[in-house]
Motif scaffolding. Structure first.
Motif, PDB file in Angstrom:
ATOM      1  N   VAL A   1      60.285 -17.811  39.819  1.00  0.00           N
ATOM      2  CA  VAL A   1      59.984 -16.560  40.518  1.00  0.00           C
ATOM      3  C   VAL A   1      60.146 -15.381  39.565  1.00  0.00           C
ATOM      4  CG1 VAL A   1      60.727 -15.003  42.366  1.00  0.00           C
ATOM      5  CG2 VAL A   1      60.592 -17.464  42.792  1.00  0.00           C
ATOM      6  N   MET A   2      61.251 -15.368  38.840  1.00  0.00           N
ATOM      7  CA  MET A   2      61.525 -14.253  37.929  1.00  0.00           C
ATOM      8  C   MET A   2      60.481 -14.178  36.816  1.00  0.00           C
ATOM      9  SD  MET A   2      63.935 -12.998  39.529  1.00  0.00           S
ATOM     10  CE  MET A   2      64.879 -11.818  38.649  1.00  0.00           C
ATOM     11  N   ALA A   3      59.993 -15.322  36.368  1.00  0.00           N
ATOM     12  CA  ALA A   3      58.999 -15.341  35.287  1.00  0.00           C
ATOM     13  C   ALA A   3      57.602 -14.957  35.772  1.00  0.00           C
ATOM     14  CB  ALA A   3      58.957 -16.733  34.643  1.00  0.00           C
ATOM     15  N   LEU A   4      57.270 -15.301  37.015  1.00  0.00           N
ATOM     16  CA  LEU A   4      55.907 -15.123  37.508  1.00  0.00           C
ATOM     17  C   LEU A   4      55.656 -13.825  38.263  1.00  0.00           C
ATOM     18  CD1 LEU A   4      55.139 -18.676  38.896  1.00  0.00           C
ATOM     19  CD2 LEU A   4      54.100 -17.595  36.915  1.00  0.00           C
ATOM     20  N   ALA A   5      56.646 -13.393  39.016  1.00  0.00           N
ATOM     21  CA  ALA A   5      56.413 -12.310  39.970  1.00  0.00           C
ATOM     22  C   ALA A   5      56.446 -10.927  39.341  1.00  0.00           C
ATOM     23  CB  ALA A   5      57.443 -12.387  41.088  1.00  0.00           C
ATOM     24  N   GLN A   6      55.573 -10.072  39.839  1.00  0.00           N
ATOM     25  CA  GLN A   6      55.595  -8.653  39.484  1.00  0.00           C
ATOM     26  C   GLN A   6      56.353  -7.875  40.544  1.00  0.00           C
ATOM     27  OE1 GLN A   6      51.423  -8.008  39.379  1.00  0.00           O
ATOM     28  NE2 GLN A   6      51.178  -8.862  37.339  1.00  0.00           N
ATOM     29  N   HIS A   7      56.318  -8.382  41.774  1.00  0.00           N
ATOM     30  CA  HIS A   7      57.017  -7.763  42.899  1.00  0.00           C
ATOM     31  C   HIS A   7      57.591  -8.895  43.740  1.00  0.00           C
ATOM     32  CE1 HIS A   7      57.858  -4.536  45.767  1.00  0.00           C
ATOM     33  NE2 HIS A   7      57.623  -5.452  46.690  1.00  0.00           N
ATOM     34  N   ILE A   8      58.843  -8.740  44.184  1.00  0.00           N
ATOM     35  CA  ILE A   8      59.524  -9.790  44.931  1.00  0.00           C
ATOM     36  C   ILE A   8      60.027  -9.225  46.252  1.00  0.00           C
ATOM     37  CG2 ILE A   8      61.537 -11.342  44.964  1.00  0.00           C
ATOM     38  CD1 ILE A   8      61.402 -11.401  41.916  1.00  0.00           C
ATOM     39  N   GLY A   9      59.894 -10.020  47.279  1.00  0.00           N
ATOM     40  CA  GLY A   9      60.536  -9.749  48.565  1.00  0.00           C
ATOM     41  C   GLY A   9      61.471 -10.903  48.837  1.00  0.00           C
ATOM     42  N   VAL A  10      62.750 -10.614  49.057  1.00  0.00           N
ATOM     43  CA  VAL A  10      63.745 -11.656  49.310  1.00  0.00           C
ATOM     44  C   VAL A  10      63.993 -11.743  50.805  1.00  0.00           C
ATOM     45  CG1 VAL A  10      66.108 -12.435  48.837  1.00  0.00           C
ATOM     46  CG2 VAL A  10      64.844 -11.180  47.080  1.00  0.00           C
ATOM     47  N   LEU A  11      63.889 -12.946  51.344  1.00  0.00           N
ATOM     48  CA  LEU A  11      64.107 -13.170  52.768  1.00  0.00           C
ATOM     49  C   LEU A  11      65.410 -13.929  52.989  1.00  0.00           C
ATOM     50  CD1 LEU A  11      60.573 -14.426  53.902  1.00  0.00           C
ATOM     51  CD2 LEU A  11      61.502 -12.142  54.130  1.00  0.00           C
ATOM     52  N   ASP A  12      66.093 -13.591  54.052  1.00  0.00           N
ATOM     53  CA  ASP A  12      67.249 -14.343  54.515  1.00  0.00           C
ATOM     54  C   ASP A  12      67.069 -14.513  56.011  1.00  0.00           C
ATOM     55  OD1 ASP A  12      69.694 -15.604  54.815  1.00  0.00           O
ATOM     56  OD2 ASP A  12      70.855 -13.744  54.805  1.00  0.00           O
ATOM     57  N   ARG A  13      66.885 -15.755  56.439  1.00  0.00           N
ATOM     58  CA  ARG A  13      66.645 -16.074  57.848  1.00  0.00           C
ATOM     59  C   ARG A  13      65.464 -15.288  58.425  1.00  0.00           C
ATOM     60  NH1 ARG A  13      72.263 -15.731  57.292  1.00  0.00           N
ATOM     61  NH2 ARG A  13      73.210 -17.791  57.350  1.00  0.00           N
ATOM     62  N   GLY A  14      64.408 -15.144  57.638  1.00  0.00           N
ATOM     63  CA  GLY A  14      63.188 -14.492  58.090  1.00  0.00           C
ATOM     64  C   GLY A  14      63.186 -12.974  57.989  1.00  0.00           C
ATOM     65  N   GLN A  15      64.275 -12.383  57.545  1.00  0.00           N
ATOM     66  CA  GLN A  15      64.355 -10.928  57.423  1.00  0.00           C
ATOM     67  C   GLN A  15      64.329 -10.521  55.954  1.00  0.00           C
ATOM     68  OE1 GLN A  15      64.381  -8.903  60.201  1.00  0.00           O
ATOM     69  NE2 GLN A  15      64.039 -10.859  61.223  1.00  0.00           N
ATOM     70  N   ILE A  16      63.575  -9.477  55.646  1.00  0.00           N
ATOM     71  CA  ILE A  16      63.531  -8.984  54.271  1.00  0.00           C
ATOM     72  C   ILE A  16      64.848  -8.279  53.965  1.00  0.00           C
ATOM     73  CG2 ILE A  16      62.409  -7.386  52.678  1.00  0.00           C
ATOM     74  CD1 ILE A  16      59.798  -7.934  54.201  1.00  0.00           C
ATOM     75  N   ILE A  17      65.531  -8.739  52.906  1.00  0.00           N
ATOM     76  CA  ILE A  17      66.809  -8.125  52.526  1.00  0.00           C
ATOM     77  C   ILE A  17      66.717  -7.376  51.200  1.00  0.00           C
ATOM     78  CG2 ILE A  17      68.194  -9.743  53.865  1.00  0.00           C
ATOM     79  CD1 ILE A  17      68.856 -11.153  51.157  1.00  0.00           C
ATOM     80  N   ALA A  18      65.643  -7.590  50.452  1.00  0.00           N
ATOM     81  CA  ALA A  18      65.457  -6.857  49.193  1.00  0.00           C
ATOM     82  C   ALA A  18      63.987  -6.903  48.815  1.00  0.00           C
ATOM     83  CB  ALA A  18      66.307  -7.462  48.085  1.00  0.00           C
ATOM     84  N   ARG A  19      63.533  -5.834  48.163  1.00  0.00           N
ATOM     85  CA  ARG A  19      62.160  -5.730  47.656  1.00  0.00           C
ATOM     86  C   ARG A  19      62.195  -5.001  46.336  1.00  0.00           C
ATOM     87  NH1 ARG A  19      58.478  -3.554  52.586  1.00  0.00           N
ATOM     88  NH2 ARG A  19      58.271  -5.529  53.625  1.00  0.00           N
TER      89      ARG A  19
END
Length: 180
Positions: free
Chosen positions: A139-157
């Protein structure tokens, strides 16, 4: 993902994954060659078989499978079968490429080398991609933008550098007691 051309894709991806089937198993046509598997996808958008074969060969080259084009799909390793599935999807020239845990089941060394080749999927000439993945190095190598989910909720972008510094996402994936 919310400003895809003319569409608001701001849906809750966590619940979308729960309520819609998703397939992480690779299922190439085992009796066909690697090339012919990708030609099947390319025929959806190409007008001629010759055009579909040319497009398929170009995609196989990008994904590091050109040398195996004549091999039966049944003889490929798991890592190569996953690349073949992505190649077939790319051959359809999707407007949005959704990749759901494409590195699941791979050994860490294969996942890292696979993620290097997967950069072809996120190149500027390819459609926008949405990658759902738990292999953080990839993910870190490929992504330009990341959305992190925890139990279906976005916790970081944010960018990979921004997201990795977010305490909540760090703890979610590495545990509560992990020091930053």
């Amino acid at each position: 993902m919310t400003n895809y051309p003319g569409k608001n894709l701001g849906a809750d991806f966590g619940s979308a994954r729960r309520h819609r089937p998703h397939f992480q198993l690779v299922k190439p046509f085992p009796g066909l060659s690697v090339l012919d598997n990708v030609v099947v996808g390319a025929l959806l958008v190409e007008k001629t078989v010759a055009g579909a074969r040319a497009a398929a060969l170009a995609i196989l080259d990008k994904l590091g499978l050109a040398a195996k084009a004549a091999h039966p799909a049944a003889t490929l390793t798991l890592s190569d079968r996953k690349r073949l599935e992505v190649a077939r999807a790319l051959a359809t020239r999707p407007r949005l490429l959704l990749l759901d845990e494409v590195m699941a089941g791979l050994r860490p060394t294969n996942a890292i080398s696979w993620s290097t080749c997967s950069a072809a999927c996120t190149a500027p000439t390819v459609s926008p991609s949405c990658l759902i993945e738990h292999v953080m190095r990839a993910v870190m190598a490929l992504a330009q933008h990341i959305g992190v989910l925890d139990r279906g909720q976005i916790i970081a972008r944010g960018t990979p550098d921004e997201v990795v510094k977010t305490r909540r996402s760090f703890q979610c994936y590495l545990g509560e007691d992990t020091e930053l």
